[in-house]
Design a protein around this motif. Structure first.
Motif, PDB file in Angstrom:
ATOM      1  N   LYS A   1      58.458 -82.194 -27.426  1.00 15.15           N
ATOM      2  CA  LYS A   1      59.725 -82.808 -27.032  1.00 15.15           C
ATOM      3  C   LYS A   1      60.712 -81.808 -26.448  1.00 15.15           C
ATOM      4  O   LYS A   1      61.420 -82.100 -25.470  1.00 15.15           O
TER       5      LYS A   1
ATOM      6  N   LEU B   1      59.748 -80.425 -22.806  1.00 19.33           N
ATOM      7  CA  LEU B   1      59.890 -81.489 -21.813  1.00 19.33           C
ATOM      8  C   LEU B   1      61.359 -81.821 -21.580  1.00 19.33           C
ATOM      9  O   LEU B   1      61.792 -82.038 -20.443  1.00 19.33           O
ATOM     10  N   LEU B   2      62.121 -81.843 -22.667  1.00 18.79           N
ATOM     11  CA  LEU B   2      63.554 -82.117 -22.555  1.00 18.79           C
ATOM     12  C   LEU B   2      64.250 -80.993 -21.793  1.00 18.79           C
ATOM     13  O   LEU B   2      65.138 -81.248 -20.960  1.00 18.79           O
TER      14      LEU B   2
ATOM     15  N   TYR C   1      63.717 -81.274 -18.002  1.00 16.83           N
ATOM     16  CA  TYR C   1      64.569 -82.321 -17.433  1.00 16.83           C
ATOM     17  C   TYR C   1      66.034 -81.884 -17.426  1.00 16.83           C
ATOM     18  O   TYR C   1      66.762 -82.101 -16.445  1.00 16.83           O
TER      19      TYR C   1
ATOM     20  N   TYR D   1      55.218 -86.988 -14.897  1.00 16.19           N
ATOM     21  CA  TYR D   1      56.633 -86.916 -15.260  1.00 16.19           C
ATOM     22  C   TYR D   1      57.341 -85.815 -14.473  1.00 16.19           C
ATOM     23  O   TYR D   1      58.441 -86.042 -13.931  1.00 16.19           O
TER      24      TYR D   1
ATOM     25  N   ALA E   1      64.693 -87.501 -26.695  1.00 16.30           N
ATOM     26  CA  ALA E   1      63.314 -87.568 -26.214  1.00 16.30           C
ATOM     27  C   ALA E   1      62.742 -88.974 -26.375  1.00 16.30           C
ATOM     28  O   ALA E   1      62.034 -89.474 -25.492  1.00 16.30           O
TER      29      ALA E   1
ATOM     30  N   LEU F   1      59.917 -89.598 -23.200  1.00 16.29           N
ATOM     31  CA  LEU F   1      59.228 -88.438 -22.644  1.00 16.29           C
ATOM     32  C   LEU F   1      57.746 -88.486 -23.008  1.00 16.29           C
ATOM     33  O   LEU F   1      57.388 -88.927 -24.104  1.00 16.29           O
TER      34      LEU F   1
END
Length: 261
Positions: free
Chosen positions: A32, A35-36, A39, A74, A181, A186
């Protein structure tokens, strides 16, 4: 997401993380936080004081077959160049070296591979997704297992690679990272490490949870103690009174006058 970006800006401005022309490589684990972070940095480009580029790299440790298509899709959707690099780190750690405590070696090899890949792609910054709880867990791991006051830095320059490691999420509480997330849906990948969930770091999570039963805002207080460096009052700053002054012409000892004298 507003709070996430606020934490990124706070870390950036306090620790002077990002400058004009920087190229940032985000180390993406599939969890998480990373990926966060990918972004968040993409969004941060829109209102940062500085112009910078972002890309992402995921290391395939070779432990088992992984479907990384959702993460690739993504990254493409949010407009971040992304690659998955094959490595033999898992084979080295678990089969060749057969480490009984594999985390330290695995982390070292992963850092080396990620930093090298970033430099090869022209990046001068490598961004890692460590959150506030990661800072605190590392602090207690060092305290209890190494007998030293230590945790990782928000910014670390590596002279050998000529690359700087930044951690823009150090002020972000993990519960907020998890909540955002989930809200963003995500494409979080399940941990594929054989020892996931059975590490020393998991024990430190329990330590923090215990402190929260005593004082609900314990994480905030401990983090404040770590970040307020001007208030440190440890023994390396201890001011000792002057030693006894000895008159070389006399056997008597002259002591400095006290307030009462």
């Amino acid at each position: 997401m507003k709070r996430v970006l606020g934490c990124v800006r706070r870390a950036d401005e306090r620790f002077n993380m990002i400058q004009d022309g920087d190229k940032i490589c985000v180390g993406v684990s599939g969890g998480k936080d990373s990926l966060l972070l990918m972004y968040a940095l993409k969004l941060y480009q829109n209102f940062s004081k500085h112009k910078f580029d972002v890309c992402g790299i995921m290391l395939d440790l070779g432990l088992e077959e992984q479907d990384t298509s959702s993460v690739c899709t993504y990254a493409e959707r949010i407009g971040v160049p992304f690659e998955v690099l094959k490595t033999d780190i898992g084979d080295v750690v678990f089969n060749i070296r057969k480490e009984t405590h594999p985390c330290a070696l695995c982390a070292k090899l992963r850092r080396g591979a990620l930093n090298s890949a970033a430099v090869e792609r022209g990046c001068n910054l490598v961004a890692l997704g460590h959150n506030r709880e990661d800072v605190l867990e590392t602090f207690f791991m060092s305290l209890l297992y190494e007998s030293r006051l230590n945790t990782f830095g928000p910014v670390t320059y590596l002279g050998r690679k000529d690359v700087t490691i930044i951690r823009p999420l150090v002020f972000l509480p993990e519960k907020y990272a998890l909540g955002v997330a989930r809200k963003l849906e995500l494409p979080i990948m399940k941990p594929h490490c054989p020892v996931a969930g059975y590490t020393t770091r998991e024990e430190m999570k329990d330590v923090l949870r215990y402190f929260e039963t005593i004082m609900p805002d314990a994480p905030q207080r401990i983090m404040k103690a770590i970040t307020d460096t001007e208030k440190y009052n440890l023994w390396h700053n201890l001011k000792l009174p002057p030693r006894d002054l000895v008159d070389p012409c006399s056997t008597c000892t002259k002591r400095p006058p006290t307030d009462e004298q």
